[in-house]
Design a protein around this motif. Structure first.
Motif, short mmCIF file in Angstrom:
data_model
loop_
_atom_site.label_atom_id
_atom_site.label_comp_id
_atom_site.label_asym_id
_atom_site.label_seq_id
_atom_site.Cartn_x
_atom_site.Cartn_y
_atom_site.Cartn_z
N PRO A 226 0.76 -1.42 0.19
CA PRO A 226 -0.26 -0.43 0.26
C PRO A 226 0.83 1.50 0.13
O PRO A 226 1.69 1.74 0.84
CB PRO A 226 -0.85 -0.04 1.20
N GLY A 227 0.58 2.01 -0.82
CA GLY A 227 1.19 3.47 -1.15
C GLY A 227 2.19 3.56 -2.23
O GLY A 227 3.03 4.01 -2.37
N GLU A 228 2.94 1.98 -2.42
CA GLU A 228 4.22 1.71 -3.28
C GLU A 228 3.56 2.23 -4.81
O GLU A 228 2.62 1.72 -4.89
CB GLU A 228 5.09 0.47 -3.00
N TYR A 229 4.52 2.32 -6.14
CA TYR A 229 4.37 2.12 -7.27
C TYR A 229 5.72 2.08 -7.89
O TYR A 229 6.56 2.04 -7.31
CB TYR A 229 3.75 3.99 -7.23
N ARG A 230 5.50 1.69 -8.92
CA ARG A 230 6.62 1.46 -10.29
C ARG A 230 6.19 2.22 -11.42
O ARG A 230 4.63 1.83 -12.00
CB ARG A 230 7.21 -0.12 -10.45
N GLU A 231 7.14 2.55 -12.19
CA GLU A 231 6.86 3.10 -13.60
C GLU A 231 6.83 1.54 -14.35
O GLU A 231 7.65 0.61 -14.44
CB GLU A 231 7.77 3.32 -13.51
N ILE A 232 6.01 1.40 -15.42
CA ILE A 232 5.36 0.33 -16.44
C ILE A 232 5.38 0.56 -17.73
O ILE A 232 5.47 1.97 -17.59
CB ILE A 232 3.89 -0.13 -15.78
N ARG A 233 5.02 -0.19 -18.86
CA ARG A 233 5.31 -0.24 -19.93
C ARG A 233 3.91 -0.43 -20.92
O ARG A 233 3.55 -1.35 -19.84
CB ARG A 233 6.78 -0.75 -20.52
N LYS A 234 3.26 0.60 -21.11
CA LYS A 234 2.76 0.01 -22.13
C LYS A 234 2.39 -1.83 -22.38
O LYS A 234 0.78 -2.02 -21.99
CB LYS A 234 1.69 0.94 -22.83
N GLU A 235 3.42 -2.27 -22.70
CA GLU A 235 2.62 -3.78 -23.28
C GLU A 235 2.36 -4.68 -22.04
O GLU A 235 2.27 -5.94 -22.41
CB GLU A 235 3.74 -3.92 -23.90
N GLU A 236 2.99 -4.07 -20.95
CA GLU A 236 2.87 -5.18 -19.23
C GLU A 236 0.84 -5.00 -19.38
O GLU A 236 0.57 -6.07 -18.47
CB GLU A 236 3.37 -4.32 -18.61
N LEU A 237 -0.12 -4.19 -20.55
CA LEU A 237 -1.48 -4.04 -20.27
C LEU A 237 -1.28 -5.29 -21.35
O LEU A 237 -3.11 -4.99 -21.67
CB LEU A 237 -1.75 -3.09 -20.13
#
Length: 240
Positions: A226-237
């Motif tokens: 909770p409260g954490e985030y990470r950068e992702i690429r749209k390919e992961e979706l």
């Protein structure tokens, strides 16, 4: 370019949010209230809630593209309007670039939320022909019956919205303690009505105690606290 498209391209907000802000009189162009669908060049003096976001004849450069997977804790608000009370997601993350959420999770819910400054990505997700699955783990205060699971999966008529929800996948995990399983289930939706799961449960006489979103399309909340985030690429979706 239309003002809502420009605001989206510049990472200010989504087109839908831009239209809402314009309708509420929060956007000004060269000192005058913006109108829906208004065309601009990008060199105008533009204000949002009284703050300059473009002006003096200089074109604003398109920002670095950002897409985040964030575990929204309970009690954090997704909207950022002045009428909201409590901490919102932008304040919680404190990301150095201007970003905004894709979709919503209500204040009492937790789990996976996407944030971006890419208006075109929001449009791509919303216009995708593939089913945009969102999976939730729901804990209720009453013992779950097979009848309840069947009614949830077949669709529930919501009187206040005057419509029946789409059929969806509802199941219980087998590898958890019986005491936990009797009041917990998974639900996979392909639509996003306002407080949909809570409304569905309430209609069938159940009260939601905890609601956690664990997946959006191909992306899960695994690895985030909770409260954490990470950068992702749209390919992961699952998007190209």
């Amino acid at each position: 370019m239309r003002i809502n498209k420009w605001l989206s391209a510049m990472g200010i907000c989504s087109r839908r949010e831009a239209d809402r802000l314009i309708a509420e009189g929060k956007i000004k162009i060269n000192g005058k209230l913006a109108s829906l669908g208004q065309e601009i060049s990008g060199e105008e003096e533009i204000e949002l809630d009284g703050k300059h976001i473009s002006g003096e004849g200089e074109k604003r450069e398109k920002p670095k593209e950002v897409l985040l997977a964030y575990y929204k804790p309970r009690g954090v608000i997704c909207t950022t309007g002045e009428k909201d009370r409590g901490k919102n997601v932008i304040e919680d993350i404190q990301y150095p670039e201007r970003i905004y959420p894709i979709g919503r999770l209500d204040k009492d819910s937790e789990g996976l939320l996407l944030l971006t400054n890419q208006g075109e990505l929001v449009n791509q997700i919303n216009k995708s022909r593939s089913e945009k699955e969102k999976e939730y783990i729901v804990t209720v205060e009453e013992d779950i019956t097979k009848h309840f699971l069947r009614e949830m999966s077949e669709g529930v008529y919501l009187k206040e919205l005057e419509r029946t929800t789409k059929p969806c996948i509802v199941f219980q995990e087998e590898n958890i303690p019986v005491t936990q399983r009797k009041r917990q289930f998974h639900i996979i939706l392909t639509e996003g009505l306002n407080r949909q799961i809570r409304r569905m449960c309430a209609t069938l006489g159940y009260t939601v105690k905890r609601l956690k979103r664990v997946r959006i399309m191909n992306l899960t909340v695994d690895g985030l606290k909770p409260g954490e985030y990470r950068e992702i690429r749209k390919e992961e979706l699952g998007l190209k």
